[in-house]
Design an enzyme around this catalytic site. Structure first.
Site, PDB file in Angstrom:
ATOM      1  N   GLU A   9      47.441  49.579  36.885  1.00  0.00           N
ATOM      2  CA  GLU A   9      48.095  49.375  38.176  1.00  0.00           C
ATOM      3  C   GLU A   9      48.360  47.900  38.479  1.00  0.00           C
ATOM      4  OE1 GLU A   9      45.532  53.120  38.516  1.00  0.00           O
ATOM      5  OE2 GLU A   9      45.251  51.066  37.800  1.00  0.00           O
ATOM      6  N   GLY A  46      48.701  30.425  41.395  1.00  0.00           N
ATOM      7  CA  GLY A  46      47.407  30.002  41.893  1.00  0.00           C
ATOM      8  C   GLY A  46      46.303  30.894  41.357  1.00  0.00           C
ATOM      9  N   ARG A  57      57.336  62.328  48.853  1.00  0.00           N
ATOM     10  CA  ARG A  57      57.429  61.874  47.461  1.00  0.00           C
ATOM     11  C   ARG A  57      58.568  62.605  46.743  1.00  0.00           C
ATOM     12  NH1 ARG A  57      52.955  64.881  43.676  1.00  0.00           N
ATOM     13  NH2 ARG A  57      52.858  66.836  44.829  1.00  0.00           N
ATOM     14  N   HIS A  68      37.001  18.953  35.492  1.00  0.00           N
ATOM     15  CA  HIS A  68      37.793  20.157  35.748  1.00  0.00           C
ATOM     16  C   HIS A  68      38.449  20.160  37.115  1.00  0.00           C
ATOM     17  CE1 HIS A  68      38.947  24.321  36.347  1.00  0.00           C
ATOM     18  NE2 HIS A  68      38.628  24.614  35.106  1.00  0.00           N
ATOM     19  N   HIS A  91      42.901  18.905  39.895  1.00  0.00           N
ATOM     20  CA  HIS A  91      42.296  19.238  38.610  1.00  0.00           C
ATOM     21  C   HIS A  91      42.959  18.409  37.504  1.00  0.00           C
ATOM     22  CE1 HIS A  91      41.638  22.686  41.224  1.00  0.00           C
ATOM     23  NE2 HIS A  91      40.648  23.070  40.439  1.00  0.00           N
TER      24      HIS A  91
END
Length: 664
Positions: free
Chosen positions: A415, A124, A361, A266, A35
């Site tokens: 998250e 990436g 937990r 591009h 690119h």
């Protein structure tokens, strides 16, 4: 380090930027892949940043107080490779530039952490870099609060493109950064209005400046090809009390006579004719990969200017209080305190003595209460599920814009942003991050979890509500395929502990071993199964015989997590029927795979094997073999109390007993 080369020589800056453009287009052309457009378009911005603002020293690339530079638009990797080569990083030789995208080269198609010094993170997937940068910037503020300006005083700079800002994760990232007022974070937006498909207007019409302002950022703008304007914007950004976006209006493929400003530059080489035209337009009459001596000298001078800052910092470190210096160096080393093993052993003995019947937990929270005092580098958090994940302990205080000295981050319902920020925290150094959400939402975190594994970073994912056992919330919240999906990620350790002792052991391993870990923890209570406080961490072998057969082994029951207690019940019933079986607990497939063949054979035995897990059976056949059986989920779950769900889906001790009897 600010404007140390003032006054600005615009002509020289342009020639230095053109060296970046030339190396970038030449490397892409030689590779016949890459690119070139973004490096050519952002060369002026990057040149001003690296020569006048960025604090770095190629001779000591791991200097803890260096500024961090993150190329979020990782497809334009030749930009960072050119910059690192020109400023004198030993890893990025001219041969590496010439071998761009080739086997064994440090110059991979996208920047890969660990391939070369100066690459702070793998970028990436678009959006990851800017999201990582929130963790980098947060780490700087947290460590600054602990150790002061003398030791920790740097910035995080990001070059991001339209693709980074269009990815959904960027909204989570900029929202969190704005909320925490991370004013040491400066994002340079390559505002070239082009994506692979064509003009940005084809797919987006939002006002990015207003978007960032709404998230609590200051927004500046400049002509991305005007060195003086870029310099002024960066100078102003460093005085901000908020994170800063600098919108740099650029032309993609700047200098290419026909393709500049189009998507044609591009993602593919320019071609010989276009490169020749670019050389003429840029007044760059030099052969491929040739950099004039005076320009190379200017770049090397820019790289060497950080040596004085490094020397000054080293002097401050030498003069620091002995206790503070020792704590600072220990944090950066990643080494665990000498009393870590003793603390784990004492806690294990107490758990064996008390034999609590609690959810794993809850056992995880107990483990944190023990480990946090001896692991001062912990920085915990949750994606708005603190009371469910139980990732916060009594001693924790919240990190906020008014208190970076806290030990717990309220990440909000972000998250993926949390997972990416934790990667940044770990990559920065000095912090071991952990964060929680429900196991089913690892789907939301998965790209960042994958990058944790790819970069081998010590990030701990505390994922609770690990099966249909969470009950009434129903199939949307009941993870079925998630254990299998996580186990297939290379270099990721997935722990599903059976009781409080295994949970403590899993935490000890997640903290002490390299790389990322997922702790899959239950909502429902499980009985205490481990009766021996042996100092050996049995979970470290991935699987072990929890309860041997009372006689010649007729079958082996393999189980993880909450289903290990069902295996133990089945073993007792079968023993009454005169059928001796062994129960194997398998808290970590990954660690078991690392054991030698003799140990694996000893644990698995030669008798028929029955595996049970309240999840998809994908992958279990490697352990059960052709004569074995898997008991678990064949589809999605349902909404009902946990006990009813286990009965309805046939995940019971009785089902194990029947399966064994059918095979012996």
């Amino acid at each position: 380090m600010t404007n140390s080369l003032a006054p600005l020589d615009v002509s020289r800056q342009k020639r230095m930027a053109n060296a970046v453009r030339a190396l970038s287009m030449d490397a892409v052309e030689k590779a016949k892949s890459g690119h070139p457009g973004m490096p050519m378009g952002m060369a002026d911005v990057a040149t001003v940043l690296f020569t006048r603002h960025l604090k770095f020293d190629p001779a000591t690339p791991a200097w803890p107080d260096r500024d961090r530079f993150i190329l979020s638009a990782g497809h334009g990797s030749m930009l960072i490779y050119s910059l690192l080569h020109l400023t004198g990083y030993a890893d990025l030789t001219l041969d590496e530039i010439k071998n761009f995208r080739q086997w064994g080269a440090r110059t991979a198609g996208h920047p890969e952490f660990g391939h070369a010094a100066g690459i702070e993170t793998t970028t990436g997937p678009l959006g990851q870099g800017i999201a990582n940068s929130v963790g980098f910037a947060l780490a700087e503020r947290v460590l600054n609060a602990k150790y002061g300006d003398a030791l920790v005083d740097h910035r995080t700079y990001v070059i991001a493109g339209d693709g980074c800002l269009m990815e959904g994760i960027s909204q989570e990232a900029i929202s969190l950064a704005g909320h925490l007022k991370l004013n040491r974070l400066i994002v340079l937006w390559d505002d070239n209005q082009i994506s692979i498909d064509g003009p940005i207007s084809m797919s987006s019409s939002e006002d990015q400046a207003m978007r960032f302002q709404a998230a609590g950022w200051n927004v500046l703008s400049c002509d991305g090809h005007d060195a003086a304007a870029i310099d002024a914007a960066l100078t102003a950004a460093k005085t901000s009390d908020k994170p800063v976006l600098i919108a740099c209006r650029t032309t993609i493929g700047y200098g290419a006579p026909k393709k500049a400003g189009t998507s044609g530059v591009h993602g593919s080489p320019l071609g010989a004719e276009e490169i020749a035209g670019a050389r003429a337009a840029l007044d760059w009459p030099h052969a491929p990969f040739e950099i004039p001596d005076d320009i190379r000298a200017d770049w090397l001078a820019a790289g060497s200017r950080g040596a004085a800052d490094f020397a000054a910092w080293t002097n401050r470190l030498d003069q620091a209080d002995a206790g503070k210096r020792a704590a600072f160096e220990a944090a950066l080393s990643g080494e665990l305190p000498a009393n870590f093993a003793d603390a784990v052993a004492a806690a294990k003995a107490q758990l064996v003595a008390e034999a609590p019947s609690i959810a794993t937990r809850q056992a995880s929270q107990k483990a944190l209460e023990v480990l946090a005092p001896v692991v001062p580098t912990f920085l915990g958090g949750s994606a708005d599920l603190t009371g469910s994940n139980l990732t916060k302990i009594k001693a924790d205080t919240a990190v906020s814009a008014d208190n970076y000295g806290g030990s717990y981050v309220y990440y909000g319902i972000r998250e993926h942003g949390m997972a990416a920020a934790m990667n940044g925290l770990a990559l920065h150094g000095g912090i071991i991050p952990f964060g929680g959400t429900f196991l089913v939402f690892t789907d939301y975190c998965r790209p960042s979890i994958r990058l944790s594994a790819l970069m081998n970073q010590k990030v701990i994912y505390v994922m609770t509500h690990d099966s249909i056992g969470l009950g009434e919330d129903g199939p949307t919240h009941q993870p079925v395929e998630h254990m299998a999906a996580l186990r297939c990620i290379p270099n990721l350790k997935v722990f599903r502990p059976a009781d409080a002792v295994e949970t403590l052991e899993a935490w000890a391993l997640a903290v002490s071993l390299e790389g990322p870990s997922v702790l899959a923890l239950s909502r429902q209570a499980v009985p205490s199964l481990r009766k021996d406080a042996d100092a050996q961490n049995l979970s470290a072998r991935g699987a072990y015989v929890l309860s041997p057969a009372k006689g010649d082994r007729k079958a082996t029951i393999l189980a993880t997590g909450t289903e290990v207690s069902l295996a133990m019940k089945a073993q007792a019933t079968l023993a009454e029927a005169g059928i001796p079986v062994a129960v194997v607990s398998m808290p970590s497939w990954e660690l078991f795979a690392q054991q030698d063949a003799a140990y694996r054979a000893e644990v698995l035995g030669t008798a028929p094997r029955i595996a049970i897990e309240a999840a998809s059976g994908f992958g279990w056949d490697r352990f059960t073999g052709e004569t074995g059986l898997f008991i678990g989920m064949q589809g999605f779950g349902a909404s009902a109390p946990a006990e009813r769900l286990y009965a309805e889906f046939g995940i019971t001790a009785d089902a194990i007993v029947a399966a064994v009897k059918a095979r012996v």
